[in-house]
Design an enzyme around this catalytic site. Structure first.
Site, PDB file in Angstrom:
ATOM      1  N   VAL A 159      -9.264 -22.445  -6.760  1.00  0.00           N
ATOM      2  CA  VAL A 159     -10.705 -22.155  -6.822  1.00  0.00           C
ATOM      3  C   VAL A 159     -11.278 -22.663  -8.147  1.00  0.00           C
ATOM      4  CG1 VAL A 159     -12.416 -20.295  -7.003  1.00  0.00           C
ATOM      5  CG2 VAL A 159     -10.641 -20.166  -5.247  1.00  0.00           C
ATOM      6  N   THR A 193      -2.512 -11.297   2.070  1.00  0.00           N
ATOM      7  CA  THR A 193      -1.856 -10.000   2.219  1.00  0.00           C
ATOM      8  C   THR A 193      -0.475 -10.202   2.828  1.00  0.00           C
ATOM      9  OG1 THR A 193      -1.804  -7.967   3.515  1.00  0.00           O
ATOM     10  CG2 THR A 193      -3.216  -9.692   4.384  1.00  0.00           C
ATOM     11  N   ASP A 231       1.020  -8.265   4.701  1.00  0.00           N
ATOM     12  CA  ASP A 231       1.053  -7.717   6.067  1.00  0.00           C
ATOM     13  C   ASP A 231       0.586  -8.725   7.126  1.00  0.00           C
ATOM     14  OD1 ASP A 231       1.899  -5.386   4.948  1.00  0.00           O
ATOM     15  OD2 ASP A 231       0.025  -4.285   5.221  1.00  0.00           O
ATOM     16  N   ARG A 267      29.683  -1.339   8.724  1.00  0.00           N
ATOM     17  CA  ARG A 267      28.760  -0.215   8.561  1.00  0.00           C
ATOM     18  C   ARG A 267      27.438  -0.456   9.272  1.00  0.00           C
ATOM     19  NH1 ARG A 267      29.137   0.856   2.197  1.00  0.00           N
ATOM     20  NH2 ARG A 267      30.770   2.415   2.201  1.00  0.00           N
ATOM     21  N   MET A 293       8.012  -3.371   4.007  1.00  0.00           N
ATOM     22  CA  MET A 293       6.625  -2.925   3.887  1.00  0.00           C
ATOM     23  C   MET A 293       5.838  -3.132   5.190  1.00  0.00           C
ATOM     24  SD  MET A 293       5.173  -3.614   0.124  1.00  0.00           S
ATOM     25  CE  MET A 293       4.876  -2.186  -0.881  1.00  0.00           C
ATOM     26  N   ARG A 352       2.296  -0.754   6.266  1.00  0.00           N
ATOM     27  CA  ARG A 352       1.865   0.626   6.495  1.00  0.00           C
ATOM     28  C   ARG A 352       1.395   0.823   7.935  1.00  0.00           C
ATOM     29  NH1 ARG A 352      -1.068   2.464   1.556  1.00  0.00           N
ATOM     30  NH2 ARG A 352      -2.292   0.642   2.062  1.00  0.00           N
ATOM     31  N   GLU A 409      19.827  -6.180  14.954  1.00  0.00           N
ATOM     32  CA  GLU A 409      20.078  -5.545  16.251  1.00  0.00           C
ATOM     33  C   GLU A 409      18.902  -4.689  16.726  1.00  0.00           C
ATOM     34  OE1 GLU A 409      22.285  -5.830  13.835  1.00  0.00           O
ATOM     35  OE2 GLU A 409      23.888  -6.971  14.797  1.00  0.00           O
TER      36      GLU A 409
HETATM   37  O1  F6P Z   1      -1.290  -4.010   2.438  1.00  0.00           O
HETATM   38  C1  F6P Z   1      -0.242  -4.561   1.720  1.00  0.00           C
HETATM   39  C2  F6P Z   1       0.754  -3.483   1.342  1.00  0.00           C
HETATM   40  O2  F6P Z   1       1.756  -4.060   0.551  1.00  0.00           O
HETATM   41  C3  F6P Z   1       1.358  -2.704   2.503  1.00  0.00           C
HETATM   42  O3  F6P Z   1       2.405  -3.388   3.168  1.00  0.00           O
HETATM   43  C4  F6P Z   1       1.798  -1.464   1.820  1.00  0.00           C
HETATM   44  O4  F6P Z   1       1.893  -0.399   2.710  1.00  0.00           O
HETATM   45  C5  F6P Z   1       0.697  -1.235   0.832  1.00  0.00           C
HETATM   46  O5  F6P Z   1       0.136  -2.492   0.539  1.00  0.00           O
HETATM   47  C6  F6P Z   1       1.166  -0.583  -0.432  1.00  0.00           C
HETATM   48  O6  F6P Z   1       0.065  -0.343  -1.229  1.00  0.00           O
HETATM   49  P1  F6P Z   1       0.188   0.143  -2.750  1.00  0.00           P
HETATM   50  O7  F6P Z   1       0.739  -0.998  -3.537  1.00  0.00           O
HETATM   51  O8  F6P Z   1      -1.179   0.497  -3.142  1.00  0.00           O
HETATM   52  O9  F6P Z   1       1.154   1.279  -2.737  1.00  0.00           O
END
Ligand code: F6P
Length: 317
Positions: free
Chosen positions: A21, A124, A126, A161, A168, A170, A186
């Site tokens: 940017v 992100t 996610d 084991r 991550m 949420r 699995e």
């Molecule tokens: O949204 C991205 C993320 O890394 C999620 O996967 C995770 O649940 C959340 O942020 C964690 O947020 P913080 O860093 O505020 O705990």
């Protein structure tokens, strides 16, 4: 357009997008300021002037040089009005927001309720931005988690084991599904699917009886705690389990080539569309071509092919 501001969340590849940017803006003789600490910094007028040199050597760094925070104040009307006042007081003609759902929702509010020219760049781990195939940071996160999983598999195999690895996500199983598929796991448990841990335990028991002694279950943090899943498996099968919770190591680290290239292209394009008068848009790639989608659509929930991923993981196990 004479002056723009950049505001970010954090994940790998965001620094590479800041660099893109800034250098694109300077190419067009546009002044750039970085907003420190996210929307709180926008409210308080905490700006860092950026030039070509200030973004040297950051292309390979995780995190954000601008620092960031979740802002409670920006969720209020008075916080938003203060931020808008700061934008006007500092003669800022447009804002580029780089981040996930929360950040892009703030961008949409600035554009639609306060008439500020704003462009969003999806970033992100996610990868849950609607209409966007790939957000900056998610490829790095999947690779970081996969690297950990490969190491865990070594021990799972050697010691025969069962491991439960928590990644991550949420509200979203994207990382879990990709890692489970790429790592040959699995089982995978994600928030978008009703999972039956009892039948997983039965499967583990049945395959153990046939001689399969190591299992890796990947669980997204939003679905369950890895320790609870491990305890249930041990209770139902009597087999020994171990747990690995990866946490925030998935968000940092050196961005992959895919994330750096994406960041370079989207950062450059964001400046171009902002200069050309667009607002309330999120830049993205479709069929590897640059495009935009309205921010109002980008912040809606995103569907992923959970059933398709899950079926494939089970077929290939
Ligand atoms: O949204 C991205 C993320 O890394 C999620 O996967 C995770 O649940 C959340 O942020 C964690 O947020 P913080 O860093 O505020 O705990």
């Amino acid at each position: 357009m004479d002056k723009i501001a950049i505001l970010t969340r954090d994940c790998a590849g965001i620094n590479a997008s800041i660099r893109s940017v800034v250098r694109t803006a300077f190419y067009h003789n546009i002044e750039v300021v970085g907003v420190l600490k996210g929307y709180d910094g926008l409210i308080d007028g905490e700006f860092l002037p950026l030039n070509r040199r200030s973004v040297s050597g950051i292309i390979n760094q995780g995190g954000t040089i601008l620092k960031t925070a979740r802002s409670k104040r920006f969720r209020t009307e008075s916080g938003q009005k203060q931020a808008v006042q700061t934008i006007h007081d500092n003669d800022i003609d447009g804002v580029i927001v780089i981040g996930g759902n929360g950040s892009l929702t703030g961008a949409h509010i600035l554009a639609t309720q306060y008439d500020i020219p704003v462009i969003g760049i999806p970033a992100t781990i996610d990868n849950d931005i609607n209409g966007v195939d790939l957000a900056i940071g998610s490829d790095t996160a999947v690779n970081v988690a996969l690297d950990a999983l490969d190491k865990i598999r070594d021990t799972a195999t050697s010691l025969e084991r069962i491991f439960v690895m928590e990644v991550m996500g949420r509200n979203c199983g994207y990382i879990a599904l990709r890692v489970a598929l790429a790592g040959g796991c699995e089982e995978v448990l994600v928030p978008e699917m009703d999972s039956n841990i009892e039948s997983t335990c039965e499967e583990i028991q049945a395959s153990y009886d046939k001689g399969k002694v190591s299992w890796i279950v990947v669980v997204a943090e939003g679905k369950a705690k890895a320790q609870d899943i491990a305890d249930t498996i041990t209770k139902r099968t009597g087999l020994e389990t171990r747990v690995a919770v990866l946490g925030h190591i998935q968000r940092g680290g050196r961005p992959t080539a895919i994330d750096r290239i994406l960041a370079a292209r989207l950062g450059n394009y964001a400046v171009d569309v902002l200069r050309n008068g667009a607002t309330d848009q999120c830049v993205s790639l479709k069929n590897d071509m640059l495009t935009t989608i309205p921010l109002g659509i980008a912040i809606q929930p995103k569907d992923i092919d959970v059933n398709g991923y899950y079926k494939l993981i089970k077929i290939l196990t």
